[in-house]
Design an enzyme around this catalytic site. Structure first.
Site, PDB file in Angstrom:
ATOM      1  N   HIS A 306      21.806  42.724   2.520  1.00  0.00           N
ATOM      2  CA  HIS A 306      22.342  42.902   1.082  1.00  0.00           C
ATOM      3  C   HIS A 306      22.009  44.405   0.505  1.00  0.00           C
ATOM      4  O   HIS A 306      20.960  44.956   0.888  1.00  0.00           O
ATOM      5  CB  HIS A 306      21.655  42.008   0.021  1.00  0.00           C
ATOM      6  CG  HIS A 306      22.094  41.651  -1.153  1.00  0.00           C
ATOM      7  ND1 HIS A 306      22.088  42.395  -2.256  1.00  0.00           N
ATOM      8  CD2 HIS A 306      23.073  40.709  -1.437  1.00  0.00           C
ATOM      9  CE1 HIS A 306      22.760  42.075  -3.150  1.00  0.00           C
ATOM     10  NE2 HIS A 306      23.522  40.979  -2.802  1.00  0.00           N
ATOM     11  N   ASP A 363      25.433  34.007   1.077  1.00  0.00           N
ATOM     12  CA  ASP A 363      26.309  33.108   1.897  1.00  0.00           C
ATOM     13  C   ASP A 363      25.716  32.621   3.183  1.00  0.00           C
ATOM     14  O   ASP A 363      26.571  31.761   3.861  1.00  0.00           O
ATOM     15  CB  ASP A 363      27.400  34.388   2.170  1.00  0.00           C
ATOM     16  CG  ASP A 363      27.866  34.927   0.990  1.00  0.00           C
ATOM     17  OD1 ASP A 363      28.370  34.024   0.245  1.00  0.00           O
ATOM     18  OD2 ASP A 363      28.171  36.031   0.950  1.00  0.00           O
TER      19      ASP A 363
HETATM   20  N1  ACO Z   1      24.568  42.622  10.611  1.00  0.00           N
HETATM   21  C1  ACO Z   1      24.258  43.621  11.641  1.00  0.00           C
HETATM   22  N2  ACO Z   1      24.051  44.861  10.969  1.00  0.00           N
HETATM   23  C2  ACO Z   1      23.796  45.134   9.687  1.00  0.00           C
HETATM   24  C3  ACO Z   1      24.100  44.163   8.671  1.00  0.00           C
HETATM   25  C4  ACO Z   1      24.494  42.732   9.350  1.00  0.00           C
HETATM   26  N3  ACO Z   1      24.782  41.666   8.418  1.00  0.00           N
HETATM   27  N4  ACO Z   1      23.912  44.213   7.391  1.00  0.00           N
HETATM   28  C5  ACO Z   1      23.717  45.681   7.539  1.00  0.00           C
HETATM   29  N5  ACO Z   1      23.366  45.950   8.898  1.00  0.00           N
HETATM   30  C6  ACO Z   1      23.134  47.233   9.232  1.00  0.00           C
HETATM   31  C7  ACO Z   1      24.043  48.332   9.518  1.00  0.00           C
HETATM   32  O1  ACO Z   1      24.687  48.340  10.590  1.00  0.00           O
HETATM   33  C8  ACO Z   1      23.566  49.503   8.969  1.00  0.00           C
HETATM   34  O2  ACO Z   1      22.702  49.975  10.403  1.00  0.00           O
HETATM   35  P1  ACO Z   1      22.341  51.761  10.665  1.00  0.00           P
HETATM   36  O3  ACO Z   1      21.465  51.924   9.487  1.00  0.00           O
HETATM   37  O4  ACO Z   1      21.832  51.398  11.953  1.00  0.00           O
HETATM   38  O5  ACO Z   1      23.843  52.056  10.432  1.00  0.00           O
HETATM   39  C9  ACO Z   1      22.302  49.162   8.340  1.00  0.00           C
HETATM   40  O6  ACO Z   1      22.001  47.954   8.465  1.00  0.00           O
HETATM   41  C10 ACO Z   1      22.391  49.205   6.716  1.00  0.00           C
HETATM   42  O7  ACO Z   1      23.863  48.693   6.225  1.00  0.00           O
HETATM   43  P2  ACO Z   1      24.987  49.132   5.385  1.00  0.00           P
HETATM   44  O8  ACO Z   1      26.336  48.796   5.727  1.00  0.00           O
HETATM   45  O9  ACO Z   1      24.664  50.595   5.226  1.00  0.00           O
HETATM   46  O10 ACO Z   1      24.078  48.395   3.907  1.00  0.00           O
HETATM   47  P3  ACO Z   1      24.920  48.017   2.871  1.00  0.00           P
HETATM   48  O11 ACO Z   1      24.026  48.055   1.644  1.00  0.00           O
HETATM   49  O12 ACO Z   1      26.161  49.199   2.766  1.00  0.00           O
HETATM   50  O13 ACO Z   1      25.663  46.852   2.871  1.00  0.00           O
HETATM   51  C11 ACO Z   1      26.283  44.518   3.228  1.00  0.00           C
HETATM   52  C12 ACO Z   1      25.262  45.624   2.626  1.00  0.00           C
HETATM   53  C13 ACO Z   1      27.736  44.784   2.996  1.00  0.00           C
HETATM   54  C14 ACO Z   1      26.113  43.253   2.385  1.00  0.00           C
HETATM   55  C15 ACO Z   1      25.836  44.121   4.664  1.00  0.00           C
HETATM   56  O14 ACO Z   1      24.558  44.011   4.818  1.00  0.00           O
HETATM   57  C16 ACO Z   1      26.611  43.307   5.512  1.00  0.00           C
HETATM   58  O15 ACO Z   1      27.730  43.963   5.892  1.00  0.00           O
HETATM   59  N6  ACO Z   1      26.360  41.986   5.450  1.00  0.00           N
HETATM   60  C17 ACO Z   1      27.181  41.017   6.279  1.00  0.00           C
HETATM   61  C18 ACO Z   1      28.152  40.667   5.181  1.00  0.00           C
HETATM   62  C19 ACO Z   1      27.857  39.748   4.318  1.00  0.00           C
HETATM   63  O16 ACO Z   1      26.855  38.952   4.524  1.00  0.00           O
HETATM   64  N7  ACO Z   1      28.195  39.974   2.908  1.00  0.00           N
HETATM   65  C20 ACO Z   1      27.815  38.933   1.871  1.00  0.00           C
HETATM   66  C21 ACO Z   1      26.613  39.771   1.154  1.00  0.00           C
HETATM   67  S1  ACO Z   1      26.207  38.999  -0.355  1.00  0.00           S
HETATM   68  C22 ACO Z   1      27.662  39.202  -1.280  1.00  0.00           C
HETATM   69  O17 ACO Z   1      28.611  39.903  -1.362  1.00  0.00           O
HETATM   70  C23 ACO Z   1      27.656  37.883  -2.157  1.00  0.00           C
END
Ligand code: ACO
Length: 429
Positions: A306, A363
């Site tokens: 998140h 989720d």
């Molecule tokens: N699975 C694997 N790796 C992940 C995940 C995940 N679910 N979430 C983040 N990461 C990793 C990224 O690859 C990144 O790694 P790095 O630093 O080595 O490049 C690091 O963790 C940071 O992730 P970002 O994408 O930069 O974090 P951001 O804050 O931009 O994104 C998000 C947040 C979009 C929710 C992300 O965690 C994600 O894609 N989660 C999966 C989708 C999801 O569950 N979305 C629902 C969120 S809740 C909502 O919107 C209601």
């Protein structure tokens, strides 16, 4: 007033520091460009406040979420969804008279215009329910023009808000009925919000719906937990579109579209796809985690991570507990629950997820509960939208209540070609 100082080009620029009621601080950079020629750059708005808001407080490091100051745990346990909707939109819990008027507005605005039924016939059977929902919400601005106003007026707003909150549920249920080839069921005025939705979804002339208080409670909890989450992707979209003075229906329609994506509200559908894939195709938990960690794949562990929560998402905790309680009943057992728990435990022990502070978000467990209620997987994000609607409306209202209304318009750093000139086609190589 507290100030931060920025030294640039040999000049010290003083920038006001704004403090919120919970002690959060921000540097107000609105005059930075006039004073220094600089703008700020923050791709994905990772550290940018777009507004001051009194609606929802989140402390992501401590896993705190409050609507208008009230902890989410208390609301999930004790409030009804319509009370929470009122609280978010109008700032306080309704007294009995206010609750009665609000409920009356919801009841009076629960049916959709009969002509709108023809829209459902026009959609192909494969249409995604989120596409249908966004289309129908936008179409409301065609049918309910008496509510439509460019000048923001309180009474018109009250009707628009009630109309949206009530009708979105009817639209969702009708689109489900249409998808399974059954006649739609009209709302019943004596039923409460969640009960009425379940009735419209699951009643049929040959198989009457039997109310189940446990299911109603789970649905109400789910909707309350989704009801607002401050400046997330879809709510910010509603504010941005609304800031051009687009009407409330159009603004909400844009928010629904933003919610659809799998990185946002669409993640709940992806979680169930992922768990079913593990269940059906015998994929191991290790394989699932390995593909989520693989930077060359675009796979993520959906329902994890998140932007704001870095210790835990309180909504996920409530839902996990809710799932554990409801699935104790053997009639409701679902193999996906154990897989989800196993997957969560494995991820929470894995260095990759620990280092990046990735925890289950709302989720992760919501899909399992929607599935238990009988909601088809492709409608999960529609359920999210029904829940999130009061928050979107509250944020739209708050923005319009503030004067002056400022159109949302970020800047950019241009990285394209510098000046060059047009070459006629015959002279190009
Ligand atoms: N699975 C694997 N790796 C992940 C995940 C995940 N679910 N979430 C983040 N990461 C990793 C990224 O690859 C990144 O790694 P790095 O630093 O080595 O490049 C690091 O963790 C940071 O992730 P970002 O994408 O930069 O974090 P951001 O804050 O931009 O994104 C998000 C947040 C979009 C929710 C992300 O965690 C994600 O894609 N989660 C999966 C989708 C999801 O569950 N979305 C629902 C969120 S809740 C909502 O919107 C209601």
């Amino acid at each position: 007033m507290e100030k931060a100082e920025l030294i640039y080009g040999g000049k010290t620029i003083g920038l006001p520091v704004v403090t919120g009621t919970e002690g959060e601080k921000a540097i107000d950079i609105s005059r930075l460009r006039q004073e220094s020629g600089l703008i700020t750059l923050d791709v994905g708005y990772q550290n940018t406040g777009s507004c001051m808001s009194e609606i929802t407080f989140i402390d992501g490091d401590r896993g705190i979420l409050r609507y208008r100051g009230i902890p989410i745990e208390e609301l999930a346990e004790r409030a009804s969804f319509s009370e929470v909707a009122y609280l978010l939109i109008y700032g306080d819990l309704p007294n009995r008279a206010e609750q009665a008027v609000f409920s009356q507005y919801l009841t009076q605005n629960s049916m959709i215009h009969e002509e709108m039924l023809r829209f459902f016939d026009g959609f192909p059977p494969t249409a995604h329910p989120m596409a249908i929902l966004a289309t129908m919400v936008n179409a409301m601005s065609v049918y309910y023009t008496d509510y439509y106003t460019e000048d923001f007026q309180a009474q018109t707003f009250d009707l628009m808000a009630a109309s949206l909150i009530s009708r979105i549920r009817t639209i969702a249920a009708y689109s489900y009925k249409h998808s399974i080839g059954q006649p739609h069921i009209y709302p019943k005025p004596d039923l409460k919000y969640t009960a009425n939705f379940l009735y419209m979804m699951f009643d049929s002339p040959v198989d009457p719906y039997v109310p189940d208080p446990d299911i109603e409670k789970v649905l109400s909890t789910l909707l309350i937990l989704h009801a607002d989450h401050e400046q997330n992707c879809s709510t910010s979209t509603v504010r941005l579109v609304g800031s051009s003075m687009a009407n409330l229906y159009a603004s909400i329609c844009s928010g629904i579209c933003a919610l659809w994506g799998p990185l946002h509200g669409g993640a709940n559908q992806k979680v169930i796809d992922m768990l079913e894939n593990i269940d059906r195709n015998g994929i191991s938990i290790e394989e699932c985690l390995a593909s989520a960690k693989d930077k060359n794949s675009r796979v993520r562990l959906f329902g994890f991570g998140h932007r704001v929560y870095k210790s835990h998402d309180p909504r996920a905790r409530i839902l996990k507990q809710c799932a554990k309680t409801i699935f104790r009943n053997s009639d409701r057992r679902d193999s996906l629950v154990n897989i989800a728990i196993e997957l969560e435990e494995a991820a929470l022990k894995d260095e990759f997820f620990i280092e990046r502070k990735l925890y289950p978000n709302i989720d992760f467990y919501s899909g399992i509960l929607f599935r238990m209620i009988g909601i088809p997987t492709n409608m999960f994000t529609v359920m999210f939208a029904i829940g999130r609607l009061p928050g979107m409306i509250a944020q739209w209202k708050e923005m319009h209540d503030a004067t002056p209304l400022k159109i949302g318009r970020p800047r950019q750093i241009y990285t394209g070609s510098t000046l060059r000139h047009y070459i006629p086609l015959e002279e190009r190589p």
